[in-house]
Design an enzyme around this catalytic site. Structure first.
Site, PDB file in Angstrom:
ATOM      1  N   HIS A   1      -6.633 126.836  48.877  1.00 40.80           N
ATOM      2  CA  HIS A   1      -6.580 128.219  48.045  1.00 40.80           C
ATOM      3  C   HIS A   1      -7.101 129.327  49.040  1.00 40.80           C
ATOM      4  O   HIS A   1      -6.654 130.281  49.270  1.00 40.80           O
ATOM      5  CB  HIS A   1      -7.329 128.181  46.953  1.00 40.80           C
ATOM      6  CG  HIS A   1      -7.429 129.315  46.149  1.00 40.80           C
ATOM      7  ND1 HIS A   1      -6.289 130.253  45.479  1.00 40.80           N
ATOM      8  CD2 HIS A   1      -8.673 130.302  46.399  1.00 40.80           C
ATOM      9  CE1 HIS A   1      -6.850 131.323  45.491  1.00 40.80           C
ATOM     10  NE2 HIS A   1      -8.219 131.593  45.722  1.00 40.80           N
TER      11      HIS A   1
ATOM     12  N   ASP B   1     -10.558 127.056  71.380  1.00 36.80           N
ATOM     13  CA  ASP B   1     -11.903 127.589  71.789  1.00 36.80           C
ATOM     14  C   ASP B   1     -12.611 126.954  72.871  1.00 36.80           C
ATOM     15  O   ASP B   1     -12.461 125.786  73.190  1.00 36.80           O
ATOM     16  CB  ASP B   1     -12.802 127.830  70.497  1.00 36.80           C
ATOM     17  CG  ASP B   1     -13.883 128.735  70.626  1.00 36.80           C
ATOM     18  OD1 ASP B   1     -14.365 129.360  71.581  1.00 36.80           O
ATOM     19  OD2 ASP B   1     -14.959 128.928  69.645  1.00 36.80           O
TER      20      ASP B   1
ATOM     21  N   CYS C   1      -3.068 127.434  42.851  1.00 38.09           N
ATOM     22  CA  CYS C   1      -3.016 128.296  41.622  1.00 38.09           C
ATOM     23  C   CYS C   1      -1.834 128.218  40.839  1.00 38.09           C
ATOM     24  O   CYS C   1      -1.690 128.466  39.920  1.00 38.09           O
ATOM     25  CB  CYS C   1      -3.133 129.773  42.074  1.00 38.09           C
ATOM     26  SG  CYS C   1      -5.068 129.914  42.625  1.00 38.09           S
TER      27      CYS C   1
ATOM     28  N   ASP D   1     -10.313 133.994  63.455  1.00 35.03           N
ATOM     29  CA  ASP D   1     -10.346 132.809  62.771  1.00 35.03           C
ATOM     30  C   ASP D   1     -11.831 132.735  62.371  1.00 35.03           C
ATOM     31  O   ASP D   1     -12.469 133.440  62.356  1.00 35.03           O
ATOM     32  CB  ASP D   1     -10.331 131.906  64.016  1.00 35.03           C
ATOM     33  CG  ASP D   1     -11.840 131.853  64.846  1.00 35.03           C
ATOM     34  OD1 ASP D   1     -11.944 132.844  65.374  1.00 35.03           O
ATOM     35  OD2 ASP D   1     -12.495 130.941  64.661  1.00 35.03           O
TER      36      ASP D   1
ATOM     37  N   CYS E   1      -2.713 134.808  42.677  1.00 36.85           N
ATOM     38  CA  CYS E   1      -2.530 133.969  43.873  1.00 36.85           C
ATOM     39  C   CYS E   1      -1.108 133.062  43.808  1.00 36.85           C
ATOM     40  O   CYS E   1      -0.883 132.721  42.584  1.00 36.85           O
ATOM     41  CB  CYS E   1      -3.520 133.167  44.298  1.00 36.85           C
ATOM     42  SG  CYS E   1      -3.566 131.944  45.707  1.00 36.85           S
TER      43      CYS E   1
ATOM     44  N   CYS F   1      -0.599 130.467  45.872  1.00 39.84           N
ATOM     45  CA  CYS F   1      -0.590 129.096  46.562  1.00 39.84           C
ATOM     46  C   CYS F   1      -0.496 127.973  45.548  1.00 39.84           C
ATOM     47  O   CYS F   1      -0.448 128.047  44.356  1.00 39.84           O
ATOM     48  CB  CYS F   1      -2.160 129.029  47.084  1.00 39.84           C
ATOM     49  SG  CYS F   1      -3.601 128.474  46.026  1.00 39.84           S
TER      50      CYS F   1
ATOM     51  N   GLN G   1     -17.666 140.737  76.098  1.00 43.22           N
ATOM     52  CA  GLN G   1     -19.217 140.417  75.449  1.00 43.22           C
ATOM     53  C   GLN G   1     -19.971 141.573  75.580  1.00 43.22           C
ATOM     54  O   GLN G   1     -19.257 142.653  75.780  1.00 43.22           O
ATOM     55  CB  GLN G   1     -19.829 139.354  76.322  1.00 43.22           C
ATOM     56  CG  GLN G   1     -19.368 137.988  75.942  1.00 43.22           C
ATOM     57  CD  GLN G   1     -19.598 137.284  74.610  1.00 43.22           C
ATOM     58  OE1 GLN G   1     -20.138 137.895  73.848  1.00 43.22           O
ATOM     59  NE2 GLN G   1     -19.163 135.915  74.409  1.00 43.22           N
TER      60      GLN G   1
END
Lengths: 395, 395
Positions: free
Chosen positions: A355, A91, A329, A286, A324, A326, A208
């Site tokens: 997670h 960015d 989990c 993002d 999930c 992950c 923009q």
């Protein structure tokens, strides 16, 4: 050509694509985890590899202040410094200069501001920001733009949009100069003979125009007329305006931008917004929400959000989200993670961050699959209906 | 028999052994990472597996207060709760009651104290502590003992040591009762028919006696006369006394305890102490130093300690310790880790904790190898000489 975008499937405005970069491919739609200060907060790069992250973010403003973009360059660039061998996008710092920094003075040349860390006076111009992003050496670099609040007047929105476009031209000129004069791999660590495939960085413009459809269209037209950009950022949304206004702007921009190139909706975000934006032709996302929320004890689940600190989870043997896969989990109960949070244990911050980031990465993959399968409409309707029906265990 | 100790090699008083438990073997000498609150601070259980940790610690005092040992039992015991499938040892809370808690009243029955968290009144007796350690379900459980400061008078040391031995007898009686009445695996999660190999917990006595050789000998004799213990704790050292006094006590205890059983020196520690104690016949160690120091920015290296926050590391491309093969040193520069600390990033805490724990685990493995090779003397002399010669980069 170091960068390309192939579209492998579409469903209405939504697309399933592959964005190729010198550090590998990004299957889109994709959520990009945010590593503001050269680390995705509370996570290890190995965690990101394990959960299938492809492109991640760094931030020019923050890295310019700490450790300094010159330091990152000396250490071999951002990939080498943070040991992330996949694609990186930086960015430009536009958003931070206009939100975090203090005592700003904007003129045509650039922005003078005070660092939010120590109050030191700094000056960002399109040229300086390109030099910073060159030092960081990401694959994709965002232009320096003039960011304004979400509900600004048409006058302010037009002024900032037009200035951002003039700044874009200066960014492009400066990047060309840098690509000729400062080879990207010319660091103490690794030297190339002449030009290398890595020398080129993909500069993304930022469309923009606030919540004014004609300003968005005008911005897109001017930007497209300037150069054949490798992709487009969509900025100034999710900054305080109504949700409907954001979705309307996305529809306007979808029409105004070429269908052939990737679109990146900056700073978005939440699961429901990802789905709505994917349906309107956005490819990349993002947001700091998954890690910030994770550090505060909030977890995304397919049945809505959950606050792990609540007493009802004290002896709950279930994982955060039973659907999930992950690594939090797959192993730990809500009871254990609640205990970690109540006891201020660092592992708790890591598990919830992991997670939540995994959740958004999975959401991008599921949306892509739905586009490829041709059932995006029913998939997104079902997904959103379940997510919005909060169960008694969620908040 | 669920527990056994085989000695595979010796060098003077030092031994290379294998301590077998129902959750696997521990090759000794070994450092045991401390997971006070059912997590080794800042680390993931997967990190511990990757660095070759075998046995880890939990703490009865802390887990009794948070989340409560009854909660841990309801969640299937400590192994299941924290997802550590290797051996676990729980400290009895004796040390914490006498160091962290407030307003203690000690009598023959036990100790009344106030929780350091909320000031609530609590009462620990040998029986109550055995019930807590039964609920936690670790493989090795330490007796409840009366801990006193390192430089206590002989009168105080004798009084506390003799009380600890009387409490040991009560611990043993209570543990036998619990093994008969509360099968270890009899939780809501998993039920066994009758007795299981896991039902038996190894109760370790703690040899006290301050810095008084005859009290240490008397304690060892009384303890040995009581029962055929599976191993022995050595307590009340590294609590403020001179280093020489600690080493002298270790030599006394080495003579007074059976050579055939594992010895665990509680709360030690630092690399130089580990080596000196291994040379005096100690097999097991634990200490919070590697994780606590790591969170403060200090790293063990083979050339002494290093404070990563120092400016001289700003662009240092070397790993923390060039001779280390931990996953922090294999990937990251001092410059990057310094940046994480200066920026208060959580990954920095994890990487230094990981490195420091790995460092002590490696030290135990290297000492074991030296014992097996028959060159412990030269190995330890060289190791200590290098460690004590601080380079300009260390503190």
């Amino acid at each position: 050509m170091s960068f390309s975008f192939q579209i492998e499937g579409a469903a209405g405005a939504a697309r399933a694509g592959v964005f190729s970069t010198p550090h590998g491919n990004v299957e889109t739609p994709a959520f990009m985890p945010v590593g503001t200060l050269a680390t995705v907060k509370a996570l290890d790069p190995d965690d990101l590899v394990q959960m299938g992250a492809s492109m991640i973010l760094g931030n020019a403003y923050h890295l310019h202040l700490r450790p300094g973009d010159e330091v990152v360059r000396e250490m071999g660039g951002l990939h080498q410094f943070m040991r992330w061998n996949g694609p990186i996008l930086t960015d430009s710092g536009g958003f931070q200069v206009f939100s975090l920094a203090q005592l700003r003075t904007v003129d045509e040349q650039g922005v003078e501001f005070q660092s939010h860390l120590d109050g030191s006076r700094r000056f960002f111009t399109p040229e300086i920001v390109m030099q910073i992003e060159r030092n960081l050496g990401a694959d994709v670099i965002m232009q320096f733009d003039h960011v304004i609040p979400g509900q600004s007047s048409e006058f302010a929105a037009r002024d900032a949009s037009e200035r951002s476009i003039r700044w874009l031209a200066r960014c492009l000129t400066e990047l060309r100069r840098l690509e000729a004069s400062q080879p990207l791999e010319d660091t103490p660590r690794e030297r190339f003979q002449g030009d290398s495939p890595r020398n080129h960085q993909a500069l993304f413009p930022i469309v923009q125009g606030g919540i004014h459809a004609h300003l968005r269209r005008a911005a897109a037209d001017s930007i497209r007329a300037m150069y054949d950009w490798p992709g487009f950022g969509i900025g100034g949304l999710s900054v305080g305006e109504e949700k409907d206004a954001m979705f309307e702007m996305l529809e306007v921009v979808d029409e105004a931008l070429p269908k052939t190139h990737p679109r990146y909706l900056m700073g978005v975000g939440f699961p429901e917004d990802l789905i709505e934006a994917i349906r309107r032709g956005v490819d990349l996302f993002d947001c700091v929400a998954p890690t910030r929320m994770g550090r505060n004890g909030a977890a995304f689940t397919r049945d809505g959000r959950l606050n792990i600190k609540r007493t009802e989870f004290r002896t709950d043997p279930k994982p955060l989200d039973p659907d999930c896969d992950c690594s939090a989990c797959a192993r730990f109960s809500r009871a254990y993670i609640r205990h970690l949070f109540v006891s201020d244990e660092i592992l708790g911050l890591r598990l919830l961050s992991l997670h939540n980031v995994h959740f958004l990465l999975s959401l991008g993959r599921a949306a892509r699959q739905a586009i490829m399968n041709g059932d995006l409409d029913s998939w997104s309707r079902d997904w959103l209906a379940r997510y919005r029906t909060a169960s008694p265990l969620t908040v």
